[in-house]
Design an enzyme around this catalytic site. Structure first.
Site, PDB file in Angstrom:
ATOM      1  N   GLU A 100      -5.145  23.863   3.800  1.00 50.03           N
ATOM      2  CA  GLU A 100      -6.130  22.787   3.660  1.00 50.03           C
ATOM      3  C   GLU A 100      -7.411  23.143   4.408  1.00 50.03           C
ATOM      4  O   GLU A 100      -8.513  22.914   3.907  1.00 50.03           O
ATOM      5  CB  GLU A 100      -5.554  21.463   4.169  1.00 50.03           C
ATOM      6  N   HIS A 158     -13.482  21.539  -2.957  1.00 46.65           N
ATOM      7  CA  HIS A 158     -12.237  21.762  -2.209  1.00 46.65           C
ATOM      8  C   HIS A 158     -11.084  22.054  -3.171  1.00 46.65           C
ATOM      9  O   HIS A 158     -10.307  22.997  -2.960  1.00 46.65           O
ATOM     10  CB  HIS A 158     -11.921  20.523  -1.363  1.00 46.65           C
ATOM     11  N   GLU A 159     -10.964  21.254  -4.218  1.00 54.64           N
ATOM     12  CA  GLU A 159      -9.875  21.452  -5.180  1.00 54.64           C
ATOM     13  C   GLU A 159     -10.030  22.774  -5.930  1.00 54.64           C
ATOM     14  O   GLU A 159      -9.040  23.472  -6.191  1.00 54.64           O
ATOM     15  CB  GLU A 159      -9.807  20.282  -6.162  1.00 54.64           C
ATOM     16  N   HIS A 169      -8.747  25.603  -3.931  1.00 53.09           N
ATOM     17  CA  HIS A 169      -7.297  25.789  -4.078  1.00 53.09           C
ATOM     18  C   HIS A 169      -6.986  26.619  -5.319  1.00 53.09           C
ATOM     19  O   HIS A 169      -6.102  27.480  -5.298  1.00 53.09           O
ATOM     20  CB  HIS A 169      -6.596  24.429  -4.191  1.00 53.09           C
TER      21      HIS A 169
END
EC number: 3.4.24.-
Length: 287
Positions: free
Chosen positions: A207, A131-132, A135
């Site tokens: 998100e 997930h990070e 980003h």
């Protein structure tokens, strides 16, 4: 392109805010000083916002020898994501959370707290770090770090205005009346709202997008879903230790789950989508 536009708008908004404040308290001279200060601040925000955030949380860069599992996960994920390997940091805090920062994929960093490393399994950490890294891949990290820096500056202005009003203010343009104090009180009220709006400018939809892209990178949407459930519970029941680094309101939007507790009013301005909805979407994904 969209994130660069948001970055430009945020920096322009900060410049405008500082110039207005400078004009109110110092006229033309104050405007010039405020503008020069804004130029320096904007330059610093673009080039050093990631370093500011990492320093804010006293994050320590770790080598593969110091954190082998963390590096092993990141090594595997960056190959799948097709991005350069970011620097890896650990934050000494029992708060289970993680974030990414950096102005572009070549100058990125991921940070995990000791709390999240203790709480999650290997595969759940894969989900979180995917997930990070999403980003990073989507270039969300620059706008997030700049927003954190700007929100911090605006919050600082609010505290300054509050104390200045208490101790008599600076008079502003209306030295014979109460204009200066009224202006300071107005700034103390409006500035925190402005800080919140800066964070809300970082759309909650990013998100969801990072959840989806992260799940594609790891190929394990269920792992991120399990991690989010644990993190939601872990943060809501987290009790700080004396040595813990505490989450700052100005940078709460950077974390994978909101590290701050809030009531009904704060929920109206939440920086993250509801965790249950994120989990529902992830569990519906098939690969």
């Amino acid at each position: 392109m969209k994130n660069m536009l948001k970055t430009t708008v945020l920096l322009a908004a900060l410049t405008g805010l500082l110039v207005i404040i400078g004009d109110y308290f110092g006229g033309t001279g104050g405007m010039i000083i405020a503008f020069l200060f804004a130029v320096v601040l904007n330059f610093g925000s673009y080039w050093y916002s990631d370093k500011i955030v990492l320093k804010m949380y006293r994050a320590k860069e770790v080598s593969p020898a110091e954190a082998p599992n963390l590096h092993r996960i990141v090594d595997g994920l960056v190959m799948k994501a097709g991005i350069p390997k970011p620097k890896v940091y650990i934050v000494q805090s029992g708060m289970p959370n993680a974030f990414a920062t950096g102005r572009d994929p070549k100058h990125a960093a991921v940070a995990a707290t000791t709390g999240i490393l203790e709480l999650l399994s290997y595969e759940e950490m894969e989900g979180v770090l995917a997930h990070e890294l999403a980003h990073v891949k989507n270039r969300d990290t620059l706008i997030s770090a700049i927003a954190a820096t700007l929100a911090g500056v605006v919050t600082m202005l609010a505290h300054w205005a509050q104390w200045a009003a208490i101790f008599g203010g600076f008079g502003g343009r209306d030295d014979d009346g109460n204009g200066g104090i009224v202006g300071l009180i107005a700034m103390a009220i409006v500035a925190p709202i402005a800080a919140t709006l800066i964070q809300l400018a970082i759309s909650r939809s990013r998100e969801f997008a990072a959840d989806e892209e992260g799940a594609r990178i790891s190929r394990k949407p269920w792992a991120l879903a399990d991690a989010l459930e644990k993190l939601e519970y872990g943060n809501s029941h987290y009790r700080a230790r004396v040595s813990d680094v505490q989450a700052k309101e100005s940078s709460a939007h950077m974390f994978i789950v909101n590290p701050l507790k809030g009531g009904a009013v704060q929920s109206l301005f939440r920086t993250h989508p509801v965790t249950d909805e994120r989990v529902r979407r992830l569990r519906a994904m098939k690969f």
